[in-house]
Design a protein around this motif. Structure first.
Motif, PDB file in Angstrom:
ATOM      1  N   SER A 262       0.834  -1.202   0.000  1.00 29.15           N
ATOM      2  CA  SER A 262       0.000   0.000   0.000  1.00 29.15           C
ATOM      3  C   SER A 262       0.866   1.249   0.000  1.00 29.15           C
ATOM      4  CB  SER A 262      -0.915   0.035   1.218  1.00 29.15           C
ATOM      5  OG  SER A 262      -1.347  -1.231   1.557  1.00 29.15           O
ATOM      6  N   PHE A 263       1.951   1.204   0.778  1.00 31.82           N
ATOM      7  CA  PHE A 263       2.839   2.361   0.873  1.00 31.82           C
ATOM      8  C   PHE A 263       3.440   2.684  -0.493  1.00 31.82           C
ATOM      9  CE2 PHE A 263       6.671   4.698   1.966  1.00 31.82           C
ATOM     10  CZ  PHE A 263       6.217   5.547   2.958  1.00 31.82           C
ATOM     11  N   ALA A 264       3.946   1.659  -1.161  1.00 26.90           N
ATOM     12  CA  ALA A 264       4.541   1.876  -2.481  1.00 26.90           C
ATOM     13  C   ALA A 264       3.494   2.395  -3.458  1.00 26.90           C
ATOM     14  CB  ALA A 264       5.158   0.579  -3.000  1.00 26.90           C
ATOM     15  N   ALA A 265       2.281   1.812  -3.399  1.00 25.27           N
ATOM     16  CA  ALA A 265       1.232   2.219  -4.337  1.00 25.27           C
ATOM     17  C   ALA A 265       0.807   3.664  -4.097  1.00 25.27           C
ATOM     18  CB  ALA A 265       0.025   1.300  -4.201  1.00 25.27           C
ATOM     19  N   LEU A 266       0.799   4.047  -2.816  1.00 24.84           N
ATOM     20  CA  LEU A 266       0.360   5.392  -2.463  1.00 24.84           C
ATOM     21  C   LEU A 266       1.245   6.460  -3.115  1.00 24.84           C
ATOM     22  CD1 LEU A 266      -1.683   6.920  -0.758  1.00 24.84           C
ATOM     23  CD2 LEU A 266      -0.108   6.781   1.151  1.00 24.84           C
ATOM     24  N   PHE A 267       2.534   6.142  -3.284  1.00 25.45           N
ATOM     25  CA  PHE A 267       3.441   7.140  -3.841  1.00 25.45           C
ATOM     26  C   PHE A 267       3.839   6.874  -5.288  1.00 25.45           C
ATOM     27  CE2 PHE A 267       3.939   7.375   0.733  1.00 25.45           C
ATOM     28  CZ  PHE A 267       3.659   8.725   0.918  1.00 25.45           C
ATOM     29  N   LEU A 268       3.274   5.776  -5.876  1.00 21.26           N
ATOM     30  CA  LEU A 268       3.596   5.485  -7.273  1.00 21.26           C
ATOM     31  C   LEU A 268       2.324   5.413  -8.116  1.00 21.26           C
ATOM     32  CD1 LEU A 268       6.005   4.867  -9.112  1.00 21.26           C
ATOM     33  CD2 LEU A 268       5.535   2.454  -8.752  1.00 21.26           C
ATOM     34  N   LEU A 269       1.410   4.510  -7.742  1.00 21.40           N
ATOM     35  CA  LEU A 269       0.187   4.310  -8.518  1.00 21.40           C
ATOM     36  C   LEU A 269      -0.773   5.486  -8.368  1.00 21.40           C
ATOM     37  CD1 LEU A 269      -1.578   2.349 -10.213  1.00 21.40           C
ATOM     38  CD2 LEU A 269      -2.526   1.533  -8.058  1.00 21.40           C
ATOM     39  N   VAL A 270      -0.913   5.984  -7.138  1.00 21.48           N
ATOM     40  CA  VAL A 270      -1.895   7.037  -6.891  1.00 21.48           C
ATOM     41  C   VAL A 270      -1.547   8.331  -7.645  1.00 21.48           C
ATOM     42  CG1 VAL A 270      -2.885   8.509  -5.097  1.00 21.48           C
ATOM     43  CG2 VAL A 270      -2.719   6.058  -4.735  1.00 21.48           C
ATOM     44  N   PRO A 271      -0.285   8.797  -7.607  1.00 22.44           N
ATOM     45  CA  PRO A 271       0.038   9.990  -8.408  1.00 22.44           C
ATOM     46  C   PRO A 271      -0.175   9.753  -9.903  1.00 22.44           C
ATOM     47  CG  PRO A 271       1.782   9.552  -6.829  1.00 22.44           C
ATOM     48  CD  PRO A 271       0.845   8.393  -6.766  1.00 22.44           C
ATOM     49  N   PHE A 272       0.115   8.533 -10.361  1.00 21.24           N
ATOM     50  CA  PHE A 272      -0.091   8.194 -11.772  1.00 21.24           C
ATOM     51  C   PHE A 272      -1.570   8.314 -12.130  1.00 21.24           C
ATOM     52  CE2 PHE A 272      -0.948   5.135 -15.146  1.00 21.24           C
ATOM     53  CZ  PHE A 272      -0.050   5.568 -16.112  1.00 21.24           C
ATOM     54  N   MET A 273      -2.431   7.760 -11.283  1.00 22.54           N
ATOM     55  CA  MET A 273      -3.880   7.853 -11.477  1.00 22.54           C
ATOM     56  C   MET A 273      -4.315   9.311 -11.543  1.00 22.54           C
ATOM     57  SD  MET A 273      -5.991   5.255 -11.462  1.00 22.54           S
ATOM     58  CE  MET A 273      -5.707   3.502 -11.554  1.00 22.54           C
ATOM     59  N   ARG A 274      -3.799  10.085 -10.593  1.00 18.49           N
ATOM     60  CA  ARG A 274      -4.191  11.482 -10.459  1.00 18.49           C
ATOM     61  C   ARG A 274      -3.845  12.256 -11.725  1.00 18.49           C
ATOM     62  NH1 ARG A 274      -2.251  12.744  -5.180  1.00 18.49           N
ATOM     63  NH2 ARG A 274      -0.175  12.828  -6.062  1.00 18.49           N
ATOM     64  N   GLU A 275      -2.651  12.005 -12.239  1.00 19.26           N
ATOM     65  CA  GLU A 275      -2.185  12.855 -13.341  1.00 19.26           C
ATOM     66  C   GLU A 275      -2.578  12.341 -14.720  1.00 19.26           C
ATOM     67  OE1 GLU A 275       1.924  13.210 -12.275  1.00 19.26           O
ATOM     68  OE2 GLU A 275       1.228  14.149 -10.414  1.00 19.26           O
ATOM     69  N   HIS A 276      -2.727  11.006 -14.862  1.00 15.45           N
ATOM     70  CA  HIS A 276      -2.929  10.503 -16.218  1.00 15.45           C
ATOM     71  C   HIS A 276      -4.263   9.826 -16.462  1.00 15.45           C
ATOM     72  CE1 HIS A 276       1.190  11.464 -17.090  1.00 15.45           C
ATOM     73  NE2 HIS A 276       1.578  10.805 -16.013  1.00 15.45           N
ATOM     74  N   LEU A 277      -4.883   9.252 -15.463  1.00 13.03           N
ATOM     75  CA  LEU A 277      -6.054   8.427 -15.767  1.00 13.03           C
ATOM     76  C   LEU A 277      -7.375   9.000 -15.263  1.00 13.03           C
ATOM     77  CD1 LEU A 277      -4.873   4.726 -15.390  1.00 13.03           C
ATOM     78  CD2 LEU A 277      -5.781   5.876 -17.410  1.00 13.03           C
ATOM     79  N   THR A 278      -7.487   9.142 -13.960  1.00 18.28           N
ATOM     80  CA  THR A 278      -8.798   9.450 -13.414  1.00 18.28           C
ATOM     81  C   THR A 278      -8.937  10.876 -12.923  1.00 18.28           C
ATOM     82  OG1 THR A 278      -8.091   8.739 -11.233  1.00 18.28           O
ATOM     83  CG2 THR A 278      -9.083   7.079 -12.640  1.00 18.28           C
ATOM     84  N   GLY A 279      -7.834  11.568 -12.745  1.00 18.80           N
ATOM     85  CA  GLY A 279      -7.918  12.894 -12.154  1.00 18.80           C
ATOM     86  C   GLY A 279      -8.303  12.796 -10.691  1.00 18.80           C
ATOM     87  N   GLY A 280      -8.744  13.904 -10.114  1.00 20.03           N
ATOM     88  CA  GLY A 280      -9.123  13.900  -8.709  1.00 20.03           C
ATOM     89  C   GLY A 280      -7.923  13.615  -7.833  1.00 20.03           C
ATOM     90  N   ALA A 281      -8.174  12.950  -6.711  1.00 13.20           N
ATOM     91  CA  ALA A 281      -7.081  12.701  -5.777  1.00 13.20           C
ATOM     92  C   ALA A 281      -6.293  11.450  -6.141  1.00 13.20           C
ATOM     93  CB  ALA A 281      -7.629  12.575  -4.362  1.00 13.20           C
ATOM     94  N   GLY A 282      -6.878  10.633  -7.022  1.00 10.96           N
ATOM     95  CA  GLY A 282      -6.204   9.377  -7.361  1.00 10.96           C
ATOM     96  C   GLY A 282      -6.492   8.279  -6.357  1.00 10.96           C
ATOM     97  N   LEU A 283      -7.157   8.674  -5.260  1.00 11.66           N
ATOM     98  CA  LEU A 283      -7.537   7.677  -4.251  1.00 11.66           C
ATOM     99  C   LEU A 283      -8.942   7.195  -4.592  1.00 11.66           C
ATOM    100  CD1 LEU A 283      -6.393   9.758  -1.182  1.00 11.66           C
ATOM    101  CD2 LEU A 283      -5.255   7.729  -2.035  1.00 11.66           C
ATOM    102  N   ASN A 284      -9.045   6.081  -5.286  1.00 11.12           N
ATOM    103  CA  ASN A 284     -10.372   5.641  -5.684  1.00 11.12           C
ATOM    104  C   ASN A 284     -10.468   4.119  -5.764  1.00 11.12           C
ATOM    105  OD1 ASN A 284      -9.115   4.928  -8.134  1.00 11.12           O
ATOM    106  ND2 ASN A 284      -9.364   7.027  -8.867  1.00 11.12           N
ATOM    107  N   ILE A 285     -11.646   3.657  -6.129  1.00 11.86           N
ATOM    108  CA  ILE A 285     -11.906   2.215  -6.179  1.00 11.86           C
ATOM    109  C   ILE A 285     -10.947   1.525  -7.141  1.00 11.86           C
ATOM    110  CG2 ILE A 285     -13.614   0.495  -6.880  1.00 11.86           C
ATOM    111  CD1 ILE A 285     -15.745   2.187  -5.784  1.00 11.86           C
ATOM    112  N   LEU A 286     -10.704   2.166  -8.291  1.00 11.74           N
ATOM    113  CA  LEU A 286      -9.858   1.538  -9.293  1.00 11.74           C
ATOM    114  C   LEU A 286      -8.434   1.303  -8.763  1.00 11.74           C
ATOM    115  CD1 LEU A 286      -9.777   0.536 -12.181  1.00 11.74           C
ATOM    116  CD2 LEU A 286      -9.092   2.806 -12.914  1.00 11.74           C
ATOM    117  N   SER A 287      -7.857   2.349  -8.130  1.00  9.64           N
ATOM    118  CA  SER A 287      -6.504   2.187  -7.580  1.00  9.64           C
ATOM    119  C   SER A 287      -6.461   1.037  -6.589  1.00  9.64           C
ATOM    120  CB  SER A 287      -6.059   3.459  -6.851  1.00  9.64           C
ATOM    121  OG  SER A 287      -6.160   4.577  -7.686  1.00  9.64           O
ATOM    122  N   ALA A 288      -7.447   1.035  -5.653  1.00 11.40           N
ATOM    123  CA  ALA A 288      -7.460   0.009  -4.620  1.00 11.40           C
ATOM    124  C   ALA A 288      -7.639  -1.374  -5.234  1.00 11.40           C
ATOM    125  CB  ALA A 288      -8.572   0.293  -3.612  1.00 11.40           C
ATOM    126  N   ALA A 289      -8.529  -1.474  -6.216  1.00 14.33           N
ATOM    127  CA  ALA A 289      -8.795  -2.783  -6.827  1.00 14.33           C
ATOM    128  C   ALA A 289      -7.571  -3.300  -7.568  1.00 14.33           C
ATOM    129  CB  ALA A 289      -9.992  -2.683  -7.768  1.00 14.33           C
TER     130      ALA A 289
END
Lengths: 292, 286
Positions: B117-144
């Motif tokens: 989770s720690f690694a994802a929080l600083f790698l996947l979540v920013p990626f989501m935020r900037e390229h895919l979903t916008g918003g905070a990047g903290l969402n169902i898709l990231s978690a799933a």
């Protein structure tokens, strides 16, 4: 299935494997790159001299040492509580239980093994509330409560591994001592258990790993962000997994975040090492027992 | 000596019975502490109403939806990937690669969730935020996505085991008739191995529903029921972790015991289903 279908299936398997490997690899490399730079003595001991810290002569304020210490004590306590009960219950299930009670017990332990760890933590917390009401004393979330909850969490794994291990002893080994006049208990203690020491050890080491990594149980039963070294079992304490979680939400600057990455790496190394140890223990002990 | 062995044997029984009783007692403890809440209208009413402490509503409907959507999306992503991985390890990988790969998968089951989770929080979540979903990047898709990665090793191990348990006489017979590895997998192994595969899938579902750290750290913890995969959501497990700090005697606090009861019941039903599945006639005891 025609040639094209086959090729599609093969390509699909390759893609899935590569995708999974790439995803895990990316995450781990990212952790390594960010975490390794913060690795030094100060990471563990802050400004305190390492020897003073290790001998508990001086408190450590800016390092991982209290968290690491908390985790080690916690895991030790939890496993020390869980092993005797787990072994005994496993022996009962494998060697003594009649079919009907055995079915019921198996079912209950399967449920216990499946209960999410946060619910075990919740139960530990609930127990603290009930105790608090009953005795109106100062029994709150603490190191002992966490250790007992964790012991309960890994209990089904220990029971199951003991039971499976004993049931897997081959019939010839099982009957030899009995034929020579050993009692059932003697057979278990002097033949069956020593014969399967490798598998038992492996199961225990995996339980240690499970205790070391679990965050959900301890965050409900007494871990806090800063407590130093606890001086009694009824105190709150620090632990490595919780430290990582805490940093992820509360870090105040890049330095603290770096330490979070390093802490994640430490936990990762710890769990990987325990896993490899379990793996090697099973292999080595098996060989030794084979040639004895 | 006889007394000693009698005592030891009695201790074995006590350990087993005590552990079993504790498992049952855990459920009763949760029910006992949730009782004040049930007097307000029962578990079903809680399941239907939203979470709005300001208006005196302590329903856990949003958390149920959050838990189910994250867990099932994770299975949807993880299942095909794991099946492909299992095919690769059992059938298509070059021979010297198969055993190391399986050991690697076993090693992956031991990686701490909080580290993922720690690694994802600083790698996947920013990626989501900037390229895919916008918003905070903290969402169902990231978690799933992360959850899929977490449960994939478990599934792969079960799938590989199920495929390998198919008696080699069957697959060898197919090979003698000129069946290629892929044909043997699809026409011989899979039809026989499906109970084992279903078994692994259900266990993975349990693992996904029970996970706390991934949903707590990267699902966003929004209290409204999610409407799309790019919304934040709160799971039952994360809800327990988040509300624990509230006042112990409040109804808000008691709602977490309802969550605990739900998760317990879910586990029990899952285990019973697996039991019934195990009773299915084993077709490949050739």
């Amino acid at each position: 299935m025609n040639r094209r279908g086959e090729l599609i299936l093969i390509a699909f398997s390759w893609c899935c494997t590569l995708l999974l490997t790439a995803a895990v690899g990316t995450l781990l490399l990212f952790l390594l790159r960010r975490g390794l730079s913060a690795f030094d003595m100060a990471l563990f001991f802050g400004d305190t001299a390492p020897l003073d810290a290790l001998l508990l002569r001086r408190p450590v304020f800016d390092g991982l040492f209290p968290a690491l210490f908390g985790t080690v004590v916690l895991v030790f306590l939890a496993v020390a509580c869980a092993i005797p009960v787990g072994l005994a219950a496993g022996i009962y299930l494998a060697e003594y239980a009649a079919p009907a009670p055995k079915r019921l017990l198996n079912l209950l332990f399967d449920v216990l093994a499946g209960i999410p760890s946060i619910v075990i933590g919740l139960a530990g917390f609930a127990l603290a509330i009930v105790l608090h009401r009953t005795f109106s004393g100062r029994i709150g979330p603490c190191l002992l409560l966490s250790a007992l909850s964790l012991a309960f969490l890994v209990l089904p794994y220990l029971i199951r591994s003991t039971q499976n291990t004993l049931e897997a002893v081959d019939p010839v080994t099982r009957r030899t001592a009995l034929a020579l006049g050993a009692s059932k208990l003697q057979n278990i203690l002097y033949v069956l258990l020593p014969n399967r020491m490798a598998d038992l050890t492996g199961g225990i080491i995996l339980a240690v790993g499970r205790c070391a990594e679990d965050t959900a149980v301890i965050m409900l039963t007494g871990v806090v962000a800063s407590a130093g070294i606890p001086d009694s079992l009824l105190r709150q304490y620090e632990a490595l997994p919780f430290y990582i979680y805490y940093i992820s939400s509360q870090y105040s600057g890049p330095d603290e975040l770096e330490r979070g990455f390093a802490a994640a790496l430490v936990l990762l190394f710890l769990c990987t090492a325990l896993f490899l140890l379990a793996f090697l223990a099973q292999r080595r002990l098996k060989e030794r027992l084979f040639y004895r | 000596m006889a007394i000693l062995s009698r005592t030891l044997e009695r201790l074995f029984f006590l350990a087993a019975a005590g552990s079993a009783l504790l498992t049952a007692a855990l459920f009763l403890l949760l029910v006992h502490l949730a009782l004040p809440l049930f007097e307000q209208g029962g578990l079903l009413a809680l399941l239907r109403s939203p979470w709005d402490p300001g208006a005196g509503l302590y329903g856990i409907y949003p958390m149920v939806v959050g838990s189910l959507s994250i867990a099932f999306l994770a299975l949807l992503i993880g299942f095909p990937l794991s099946l492909g991985g299992a095919f690769f390890i059992t059938t298509f990988a070059p021979l010297p690669l198969r055993r190391p790969l399986l050991n690697l998968v076993r090693l992956l089951t031991g990686i701490p969730t909080v580290v993922y989770s720690f690694a994802a929080l600083f790698l996947l979540v920013p990626f989501m935020r900037e390229h895919l979903t916008g918003g905070a990047g903290l969402n169902i898709l990231s978690a799933a996505l992360m959850l899929a990665l977490l449960i994939a090793p478990t599934m792969i191990i079960f799938f590989v085991d199920a495929i390998r348990r198919v008696p080699s006489s069957y697959t060898q017979a197919a090979a003698a008739l000129g069946g290629s590895p892929a044909q043997r997998l699809v026409y011989i192994a899979l039809p026989l191995a499906w109970p084992g595969i279903l078994n692994g899938l259900l266990l993975a579902l349990g693992r996904a529903m029970g996970d706390t750290m991934i949903s707590l750290m990267i699902a966003g913890n929004a209290v409204a029921a999610p409407e799309s995969v790019t919304d934040g959501a709160r799971t039952l497990t994360a809800h327990i972790a988040l509300v624990i700090a509230a006042d112990v005697s409040s109804l808000e606090f008691q709602s977490i015991f309802a969550c605990g009861i739900l998760l317990y019941l879910f586990t029990a039903i899952l285990v019973l289903t697996l039991r019934l599945l195990g009773r299915l006639p084993e077709r490949h005891t050739g």
